[in-house]
Design an enzyme around this catalytic site. Structure first.
Site, PDB file in Angstrom:
ATOM      1  N   ASP A 138      59.013  42.031  48.790  1.00 13.41           N
ATOM      2  CA  ASP A 138      59.164  40.763  48.518  1.00 13.41           C
ATOM      3  C   ASP A 138      58.022  40.373  47.495  1.00 13.41           C
ATOM      4  OD1 ASP A 138      60.334  38.323  48.608  1.00 13.41           O
ATOM      5  OD2 ASP A 138      59.230  37.680  50.405  1.00 13.41           O
ATOM      6  N   GLU A 150      63.337  38.025  39.034  1.00 16.40           N
ATOM      7  CA  GLU A 150      63.529  36.861  39.131  1.00 16.40           C
ATOM      8  C   GLU A 150      63.276  36.224  37.832  1.00 16.40           C
ATOM      9  OE1 GLU A 150      61.875  34.604  42.373  1.00 16.40           O
ATOM     10  OE2 GLU A 150      61.261  33.052  41.219  1.00 16.40           O
ATOM     11  N   HIS A 207      66.080  32.661  47.170  1.00 21.03           N
ATOM     12  CA  HIS A 207      64.853  32.581  47.649  1.00 21.03           C
ATOM     13  C   HIS A 207      64.605  31.326  48.378  1.00 21.03           C
ATOM     14  CE1 HIS A 207      62.473  36.257  46.487  1.00 21.03           C
ATOM     15  NE2 HIS A 207      63.628  36.306  45.836  1.00 21.03           N
ATOM     16  N   GLY A 208      63.644  31.062  49.285  1.00 21.45           N
ATOM     17  CA  GLY A 208      63.332  29.800  49.850  1.00 21.45           C
ATOM     18  C   GLY A 208      64.493  29.252  50.418  1.00 21.45           C
ATOM     19  N   ILE A 229      64.958  34.810  53.990  1.00 20.93           N
ATOM     20  CA  ILE A 229      64.504  33.779  55.067  1.00 20.93           C
ATOM     21  C   ILE A 229      63.325  34.056  55.687  1.00 20.93           C
ATOM     22  CG2 ILE A 229      65.215  32.960  57.408  1.00 20.93           C
ATOM     23  CD1 ILE A 229      68.017  33.005  56.540  1.00 20.93           C
TER      24      ILE A 229
END
Ligand code: G3H
Ligand code: 13P
Ligand code: NA
Ligand code: ZN
Length: 328
Positions: free
Chosen positions: A82, A141, A231-232, A275
């Protein structure tokens, strides 16, 4: 058995489901996630951040994954890095048996300074070239995670902030996404649409002004075969906030990403949903509860087992909600 992110997300796209990517840092989290995957017959993405690798030690982490795969040989497991911050972090993850790496070139290597497009393309290209030689998948990303409410972008560790960012920086540009995927050959693309890491994402129930799911739909229209990553994506459930606060915690009122919004994303190309915070909260709530109710207790198993059970429950729920259940 171990599989790559590409193998797993291709299957998810074909069968129109999403896969939660749960962060792990230790044995308890690893066992809890795998118990949930087993109970729901789900394939699983385990992901470790740079912080997790430093916390657990790369060797312990690698052997932990070996152990989990050996306990559950029938479960497809993708082991993912990650928020890799440079080529070397991705290369060493591959050496330790990760089957997928994220090269987050939306930020400079310090993990908090927004990077420009050309920097992102170049560093991500370097990683895809290397990783694909090794048969490992890559997530890139484009766009900086952060709050559309405050304009605060955030450090990849979720703790710092780097000034106020414009809407342009905080929302992935769909045109640029097309160019980025073509240039980098990433297997999956993380996009920015208003989510941020940690518990404090929104100060109210989010609407389209602060959680721009339309950006995902726009990107999916232009890149229908690209696997998208959110994400998030913790939902920061109210009941978990309540347990923590009931037993001496001090969490301020906050809102996360509603599961219905993630389900909407899954209809529009979202295949990997990150998560971490929800599981942190699930564990912490039980640890606080056990220690508050039993102040003389000092056997870690007495609070870690309920913590693991709460995490398993949360993971099972997400496997069901994202239709991962039954796909193992
Ligand atoms: O990217 C954020 C994840 O929740 C991992 O957090 O860097 O504190 O391990 P961490
Ligand atoms: P949460 O903080 O919402 O759990 O997000 C985790 C994440 O995006 C890890 O990369
Ligand atoms: Na990731
Ligand atoms: Zn993230």
């Amino acid at each position: 058995a171990r599989i790559t992110l590409r193998q797993l997300l291709d299957h998810a796209a074909e069968h129109e489901y999403g896969v939660p990517a749960f962060n792990l840092n230790n044995m308890e989290q690893g066992l809890a996630i795998m118990a949930a995957a087993d109970a729901t017959d789900s394939p699983v993405i385990l992901q470790a951040s740079r912080g997790a690798r430093a916390y657990a030690n790369d060797i312990v982490l690698a052997k932990l994954i070996d152990g989990l795969v050996e306990i559950y040989p029938h479960i497809p497991v993708c082991m993912h890095l990650d928020h890799g911050n440079n080529e070397a972090t991705c290369a060493t993850a591959i050496q330790y048996g990760f089957t997928s790496v994220m090269m987050d070139g939306s930020l400079k290597a310090d993990g908090k300074t927004p990077a420009d497009y050309n920097y992102n393309v170049e560093i991500t290209q370097n990683v895809t070239k290397m990783a694909h030689w090794a048969g490992v998948s890559v997530e890139g990303e484009l766009g900086v995670l952060g709050s559309l409410e405050s304009g605060q972008g955030e450090a990849e560790d979720g703790h710092g902030a780097e000034g106020t960012l414009s809407h342009d920086q905080l929302l992935t540009d769909p045109e640029e996404a097309v160019k980025f995927v073509q240039a980098t050959k990433v297997d999956a693309l993380a996009v920015a649409m208003g989510t941020s890491h940690g518990a404090y994402k929104f100060t109210r129930q989010p609407d389209g002004d602060v959680l721009a799911m339309n950006v995902i739909e726009e990107i999916h229209r232009r890149l229908p075969t690209t696997h998208l990553v959110m994400h998030g994506s913790s939902s920061v459930p109210q009941d978990l906030q309540d347990i923590i606060n009931q037993y001496g915690g001090q969490m301020k009122p906050t809102w996360g990403v509603p599961v219905e919004e993630i389900q909407r994303g899954i209809k529009h190309g979202v295949r990997k949903i990150n998560i971490d915070t929800d599981n942190r909260m699930a564990m912490t709530g039980q640890i606080r509860k056990v220690l508050t109710e039993n102040p003389s207790e000092f056997d870690p198993r007495k609070y870690l087992k309920p913590a693991m059970d709460a995490m398993t429950k949360l993971c099972k729920q997400r496997f069901e909600e994202f239709n991962t259940a039954g796909q193992g």
